[in-house]
Design a protein around this motif. Structure first.
Motif, PDB file in Angstrom:
ATOM      1  N   SER A  86      32.403  43.508  53.045  1.00 25.74           N
ATOM      2  CA  SER A  86      32.912  44.831  54.007  1.00 25.74           C
ATOM      3  C   SER A  86      31.658  45.707  54.705  1.00 25.74           C
ATOM      4  N   THR A  94      38.568  37.458  47.845  1.00 28.08           N
ATOM      5  CA  THR A  94      38.103  37.816  46.722  1.00 28.08           C
ATOM      6  C   THR A  94      38.707  39.360  46.489  1.00 28.08           C
ATOM      7  N   GLU A  95      38.965  39.924  47.398  1.00 31.36           N
ATOM      8  CA  GLU A  95      39.756  41.385  47.175  1.00 31.36           C
ATOM      9  C   GLU A  95      41.083  41.089  46.414  1.00 31.36           C
ATOM     10  N   CYS A 134      36.414  50.381  47.906  1.00 29.05           N
ATOM     11  CA  CYS A 134      35.447  49.327  46.793  1.00 29.05           C
ATOM     12  C   CYS A 134      34.752  50.356  45.930  1.00 29.05           C
ATOM     13  N   LEU A 165      33.835  40.994  40.943  1.00 31.64           N
ATOM     14  CA  LEU A 165      34.389  40.750  42.037  1.00 31.64           C
ATOM     15  C   LEU A 165      34.395  41.900  43.028  1.00 31.64           C
ATOM     16  N   THR A 166      34.036  43.184  42.588  1.00 27.41           N
ATOM     17  CA  THR A 166      33.967  44.115  43.454  1.00 27.41           C
ATOM     18  C   THR A 166      32.574  44.168  44.275  1.00 27.41           C
ATOM     19  N   SER A 217      32.890  41.677  47.231  1.00 26.90           N
ATOM     20  CA  SER A 217      33.884  42.427  48.290  1.00 26.90           C
ATOM     21  C   SER A 217      33.215  43.423  48.997  1.00 26.90           C
ATOM     22  N   CYS A 243      36.797  37.598  52.573  1.00 26.01           N
ATOM     23  CA  CYS A 243      37.059  39.108  51.691  1.00 26.01           C
ATOM     24  C   CYS A 243      38.360  39.403  51.152  1.00 26.01           C
ATOM     25  N   SER A 301      40.548  39.951  42.821  1.00 23.62           N
ATOM     26  CA  SER A 301      40.120  41.196  41.799  1.00 23.62           C
ATOM     27  C   SER A 301      41.205  42.094  41.759  1.00 23.62           C
TER      28      SER A 301
END
Length: 65
Positions: free
Chosen positions: A33, A8-9, A45, A25-26, A29, A5, A12
């Protein structure tokens, strides 16, 4: 799972300028989460996705003028 996570965040946020990549990519994530029950991160997000979509709409209208 949290490291995935975080990765990825982070990606992003680094690719914030090309909004298409950031929007794509949101979703992963947000899914991670929600799996970890991080509701504050899920809220952020969602608000990030809303701002990205509004920015895409504004930029698409500027190109028409």
């Amino acid at each position: 799972m949290l490291l995935l996570c975080l990765g990825t965040e982070g990606i992003s946020l680094c690719f914030g300028m090309p909004l298409g990549i950031s929007v794509d990519l949101t979703f992963p994530s947000a899914m991670m989460s929600s799996y970890c029950l991080l509701f504050i991160l899920l809220f952020f997000c969602g608000s990030e996705l809303l701002i990205e979509v509004l920015t895409l709409v504004v930029f698409s209208r500027i190109d028409r003028i």
